[in-house]
Design a protein around this motif. Sequence first.
Motif, PDB file in Angstrom:
ATOM      1  N   LEU A  32      52.852  61.150  17.816  1.00 45.36           N
ATOM      2  CA  LEU A  32      53.771  61.952  18.618  1.00 45.36           C
ATOM      3  C   LEU A  32      53.485  61.789  20.110  1.00 45.36           C
ATOM      4  N   GLY A  33      52.216  61.719  20.475  1.00 45.19           N
ATOM      5  CA  GLY A  33      51.855  61.500  21.875  1.00 45.19           C
ATOM      6  C   GLY A  33      52.314  60.147  22.387  1.00 45.19           C
ATOM      7  N   VAL A  34      52.152  59.112  21.576  1.00 45.32           N
ATOM      8  CA  VAL A  34      52.590  57.769  21.978  1.00 45.32           C
ATOM      9  C   VAL A  34      54.108  57.730  22.135  1.00 45.32           C
ATOM     10  N   VAL A  35      54.832  58.333  21.190  1.00 49.08           N
ATOM     11  CA  VAL A  35      56.300  58.349  21.277  1.00 49.08           C
ATOM     12  C   VAL A  35      56.740  59.122  22.514  1.00 49.08           C
ATOM     13  N   THR A  36      56.100  60.248  22.781  1.00 47.52           N
ATOM     14  CA  THR A  36      56.452  61.043  23.967  1.00 47.52           C
ATOM     15  C   THR A  36      56.181  60.245  25.246  1.00 47.52           C
ATOM     16  N   ALA A  37      55.043  59.585  25.307  1.00 39.13           N
ATOM     17  CA  ALA A  37      54.730  58.772  26.490  1.00 39.13           C
ATOM     18  C   ALA A  37      55.731  57.628  26.648  1.00 39.13           C
ATOM     19  N   PHE A  38      56.097  57.005  25.542  1.00 38.86           N
ATOM     20  CA  PHE A  38      57.062  55.908  25.587  1.00 38.86           C
ATOM     21  C   PHE A  38      58.414  56.402  26.095  1.00 38.86           C
ATOM     22  N   LEU A  39      58.862  57.542  25.559  1.00 37.76           N
ATOM     23  CA  LEU A  39      60.156  58.078  26.000  1.00 37.76           C
ATOM     24  C   LEU A  39      60.115  58.529  27.461  1.00 37.76           C
ATOM     25  N   THR A  40      58.963  59.038  27.879  1.00 42.00           N
ATOM     26  CA  THR A  40      58.832  59.454  29.276  1.00 42.00           C
ATOM     27  C   THR A  40      58.909  58.245  30.208  1.00 42.00           C
ATOM     28  N   LEU A  41      58.231  57.165  29.832  1.00 43.57           N
ATOM     29  CA  LEU A  41      58.207  55.984  30.689  1.00 43.57           C
ATOM     30  C   LEU A  41      59.508  55.187  30.638  1.00 43.57           C
ATOM     31  N   PHE A  42      60.064  55.047  29.426  1.00 46.53           N
ATOM     32  CA  PHE A  42      61.214  54.158  29.265  1.00 46.53           C
ATOM     33  C   PHE A  42      62.485  54.888  28.852  1.00 46.53           C
ATOM     34  N   GLY A  43      62.502  56.205  28.987  1.00 47.55           N
ATOM     35  CA  GLY A  43      63.663  56.988  28.568  1.00 47.55           C
ATOM     36  C   GLY A  43      64.926  56.615  29.329  1.00 47.55           C
ATOM     37  N   GLY A  44      64.794  56.434  30.649  1.00 50.81           N
ATOM     38  CA  GLY A  44      65.966  56.085  31.458  1.00 50.81           C
ATOM     39  C   GLY A  44      66.550  54.747  31.045  1.00 50.81           C
ATOM     40  N   VAL A  45      65.699  53.774  30.780  1.00 50.62           N
ATOM     41  CA  VAL A  45      66.164  52.448  30.378  1.00 50.62           C
ATOM     42  C   VAL A  45      66.846  52.537  29.010  1.00 50.62           C
ATOM     43  N   LEU A  46      66.251  53.302  28.111  1.00 47.20           N
ATOM     44  CA  LEU A  46      66.840  53.458  26.779  1.00 47.20           C
ATOM     45  C   LEU A  46      68.198  54.152  26.851  1.00 47.20           C
ATOM     46  N   MET A  47      68.331  55.138  27.737  1.00 45.80           N
ATOM     47  CA  MET A  47      69.609  55.837  27.879  1.00 45.80           C
ATOM     48  C   MET A  47      70.701  54.872  28.352  1.00 45.80           C
ATOM     49  N   GLN A  48      70.357  53.975  29.279  1.00 46.54           N
ATOM     50  CA  GLN A  48      71.333  52.996  29.752  1.00 46.54           C
ATOM     51  C   GLN A  48      71.730  52.042  28.638  1.00 46.54           C
ATOM     52  N   ILE A  49      70.752  51.647  27.816  1.00 47.92           N
ATOM     53  CA  ILE A  49      71.051  50.728  26.716  1.00 47.92           C
ATOM     54  C   ILE A  49      71.961  51.395  25.694  1.00 47.92           C
ATOM     55  N   PHE A  50      71.657  52.647  25.353  1.00 48.94           N
ATOM     56  CA  PHE A  50      72.421  53.329  24.308  1.00 48.94           C
ATOM     57  C   PHE A  50      73.733  53.916  24.807  1.00 48.94           C
ATOM     58  N   GLN A  51      73.961  53.982  26.132  1.00 48.40           N
ATOM     59  CA  GLN A  51      75.233  54.502  26.634  1.00 48.40           C
ATOM     60  C   GLN A  51      76.383  53.615  26.211  1.00 48.40           C
TER      61      GLN A  51
END
Length: 146
Positions: free
Chosen positions: A88-107
């Motif tokens: 859960l910590g790794v997933v949270t860190a990943f989403l914190t670091l790359f959340g913006g990039v993922l949002m652009q990809i999934f938009q």
Amino acid sequence: MTRLHLSERNLQQAAEFAPLLPAPQAAHLHSCRLCQGRVATYQQLFTAAARLPKPAFDFDLAATVLAQLPRAKPSFPWALSAVAVLVLGVVTAFLTLFGGVLMQIFQGLSTELGTGLGAVAGFIMAGQCLELLARHRQQMRHLSLL
């Protein structure tokens, strides 16, 4: 000519299972009086041992041994919990670091597709967690039987 006699193991095998003796050893046994005498001694020993009464205890041996073993209490699966917190910590860190990039990809993708992928990933992870928990409980049950 010096002939080697049968080993103790071969003599014991001959005493119990003469037909199963390999051909060279059987030929030696057939011609050697010393080995024949040793086989006869083993046969007498085996017969005498078979006639001995079965040992009987006036107490329950299994209960006595089990009473001396340490009792293992089923415990909370700390290792499984630690792994879950780490993931859960790794997933949270990943989403914190790359959340913006993922949002652009999934938009650009459909909302239903993203939801479906998330649901499938959630079911797979939940299934894996349940399987790990079931294995842990099974192992703890085996330990409690000892």
